[in-house]
Design a protein around this motif. Structure first.
Motif, short mmCIF file in Angstrom:
data_model
loop_
_atom_site.label_atom_id
_atom_site.label_comp_id
_atom_site.label_asym_id
_atom_site.label_seq_id
_atom_site.Cartn_x
_atom_site.Cartn_y
_atom_site.Cartn_z
N SER A 52 15.48 2.68 -3.10
CA SER A 52 16.39 2.62 -4.62
C SER A 52 15.67 1.71 -5.71
O SER A 52 15.80 2.26 -6.81
CB SER A 52 17.42 1.86 -4.60
N THR A 53 14.06 0.90 -5.91
CA THR A 53 13.68 0.59 -6.80
C THR A 53 12.71 1.22 -6.85
O THR A 53 12.01 0.14 -8.37
CB THR A 53 13.39 -1.00 -5.48
N GLY A 54 13.00 2.50 -7.90
CA GLY A 54 11.78 3.53 -8.65
C GLY A 54 13.10 3.62 -9.19
O GLY A 54 13.65 2.66 -9.73
N VAL A 55 12.93 4.57 -9.24
CA VAL A 55 13.77 5.76 -10.92
C VAL A 55 14.15 4.83 -10.22
O VAL A 55 16.36 5.11 -11.36
CB VAL A 55 12.91 7.10 -10.46
N PRO A 108 9.52 2.23 2.74
CA PRO A 108 8.97 2.10 1.35
C PRO A 108 10.63 1.02 0.64
O PRO A 108 11.73 1.14 1.06
CB PRO A 108 9.18 3.17 0.60
N ASN A 109 9.84 0.69 -0.11
CA ASN A 109 11.60 -0.72 -1.23
C ASN A 109 12.10 0.97 -2.08
O ASN A 109 12.49 0.59 -2.75
CB ASN A 109 11.27 -1.27 -1.94
N GLY A 119 10.32 12.65 -7.46
CA GLY A 119 8.92 12.21 -7.52
C GLY A 119 8.35 11.05 -6.55
O GLY A 119 8.96 10.74 -5.78
N VAL A 167 6.89 -1.43 3.47
CA VAL A 167 5.34 -0.63 2.93
C VAL A 167 5.93 -1.10 1.46
O VAL A 167 6.09 0.24 1.60
CB VAL A 167 4.72 0.81 3.19
N ASP A 171 4.56 -2.52 -4.86
CA ASP A 171 3.57 -3.44 -6.23
C ASP A 171 4.31 -4.34 -5.52
O ASP A 171 4.52 -4.42 -4.56
CB ASP A 171 5.35 -2.67 -7.63
N ALA A 222 12.18 8.03 0.78
CA ALA A 222 13.09 7.43 -0.62
C ALA A 222 13.62 8.99 -0.81
O ALA A 222 12.81 8.89 -2.39
CB ALA A 222 13.29 6.60 -1.54
N VAL A 256 7.56 8.18 -4.04
CA VAL A 256 6.96 7.73 -2.90
C VAL A 256 7.53 9.37 -2.34
O VAL A 256 7.04 10.23 -1.39
CB VAL A 256 7.64 6.69 -1.87
N ASP A 257 8.64 10.11 -3.00
CA ASP A 257 8.77 11.67 -2.17
C ASP A 257 7.91 12.22 -2.33
O ASP A 257 7.15 13.24 -1.38
CB ASP A 257 10.55 11.92 -2.34
N ALA A 265 4.62 11.12 -2.66
CA ALA A 265 3.58 11.13 -2.26
C ALA A 265 3.69 11.70 -0.74
O ALA A 265 2.49 12.56 -0.26
CB ALA A 265 3.57 9.88 -2.46
N GLY A 320 1.05 -1.13 -0.36
CA GLY A 320 0.43 -0.43 -0.47
C GLY A 320 0.88 1.44 -0.29
O GLY A 320 2.14 1.63 -0.25
P1 ADP Z 1 14.33 5.99 -5.76
O1 ADP Z 1 14.03 7.12 -5.84
O2 ADP Z 1 14.84 5.50 -4.02
O3 ADP Z 1 14.23 4.42 -6.83
P2 ADP Z 1 11.03 6.02 -5.56
O4 ADP Z 1 10.07 6.94 -4.73
O5 ADP Z 1 11.37 5.61 -7.20
O6 ADP Z 1 12.88 6.21 -4.92
O7 ADP Z 1 10.97 4.64 -5.21
C1 ADP Z 1 10.89 3.91 -4.14
C2 ADP Z 1 9.90 2.99 -3.89
O8 ADP Z 1 9.14 3.54 -3.60
C3 ADP Z 1 9.36 2.39 -5.12
O9 ADP Z 1 8.96 0.59 -5.14
C4 ADP Z 1 7.62 2.87 -5.53
O10 ADP Z 1 7.39 2.06 -5.61
C5 ADP Z 1 7.34 3.02 -4.22
N1 ADP Z 1 6.49 3.83 -3.74
C6 ADP Z 1 5.80 5.12 -4.55
N2 ADP Z 1 5.03 5.79 -4.06
C7 ADP Z 1 4.75 4.93 -2.31
C8 ADP Z 1 4.40 5.10 -1.52
N3 ADP Z 1 2.91 6.10 -1.93
N4 ADP Z 1 4.20 5.03 -0.37
C9 ADP Z 1 5.40 3.28 -0.70
N5 ADP Z 1 5.81 3.18 -1.57
C10 ADP Z 1 6.52 3.63 -2.68
#
Ligand code: ADP
Length: 181
Positions: free
Chosen positions: A125-128, A122-123, A35, A160, A163, A26, A37-38, A40, A13
């Motif tokens: 570094s696993t996003g962008v 959150p996870n 963008g 948390v 995905d 993150a 999680v930051d 959000a 979630g």
């Molecule tokens: P990074 O730059 O560290 O990769 P991101 O924000 O792009 O950071 O992604 C990190 C993780 O946070 C990804 O797995 C993404 O799916 C997840 N994420 C994005 N929005 C949210 C949220 N609202 N709550 C929890 N995790 C989120």
């Protein structure tokens, strides 16, 4: 004393909805918003969080990869946001693994110093930032469980996962952990 595995939870979630003492962001090294999680967290928590980040930038010029800083959580239900800067994946030969582990350790250390008993991650570094999710899940679970095994002040860590893939991978790692602890 609770077992190690009972102190680690996983949910799928949006981390901004969690009501833990601290939620981890993150962030990027500028601390001035991004963008994922930051974005959000800043959207849901309101301008107070960015104001607090700007003050930190004035004092120490941002936050380095692997490090963490702490601010108010603004309007969010948590007490604090711990902003940590994950490594950008550049092929795996640039200390990405160590830096990701440092994010978890430094965030938990800041949580302890600020009397937090529950922390949501959150996870990182696993996003962008493109860190391979399988490796990131292994590092996340091993690092957090290693920290908790040596520190009883934190009662609960919640992963948390936004995905489904990260949820499945973290769950797998937690199953491995429960077999050996
Ligand atoms: P990074 O730059 O560290 O990769 P991101 O924000 O792009 O950071 O992604 C990190 C993780 O946070 C990804 O797995 C993404 O799916 C997840 N994420 C994005 N929005 C949210 C949220 N609202 N709550 C929890 N995790 C989120």
């Amino acid at each position: 004393m609770k077992t190690l595995t009972s102190r680690i939870e996983i949910v799928q979630g949006d981390i901004t909805k969690l009501n833990t003492d601290a939620i981890v962001n993150a962030a990027n090294s500028s601390l001035l918003g991004g963008g994922g999680v930051d974005g959000a967290i800043h959207r849901a928590g309101g301008p107070e969080i960015l104001e607090a980040c700007k003050k930190i930038v004035e004092i120490q010029g941002g936050c380095q990869t692997g490090e963490a800083v702490i601010t108010t959580a603004g309007k969010l239900p948590s007490r604090f946001i711990i902003h940590t800067v994950g490594p950008v994946w550049r092929g795996g030969k640039n200390d990405e693994q160590e830096k990701l582990a440092s994010c978890y350790i430094n965030s938990l250390q800041l949580a302890v110093i600020n009397d937090c008993q529950s922390v949501a991650f959150p996870n990182i570094s696993t996003g962008v930032y493109g860190f391979p999710k399988v490796q990131a899940a292994r590092i996340a679970v091993n690092t957090v469980s290693g920290f908790l095994s040596k520190n009883n002040r934190i009662e609960k860590v919640i992963f948390v996962c936004f995905d489904e893939e990260n949820y499945r991978l973290i769950k797998e790692q937690l199953n491995v952990l429960s077999m050996y602890s």
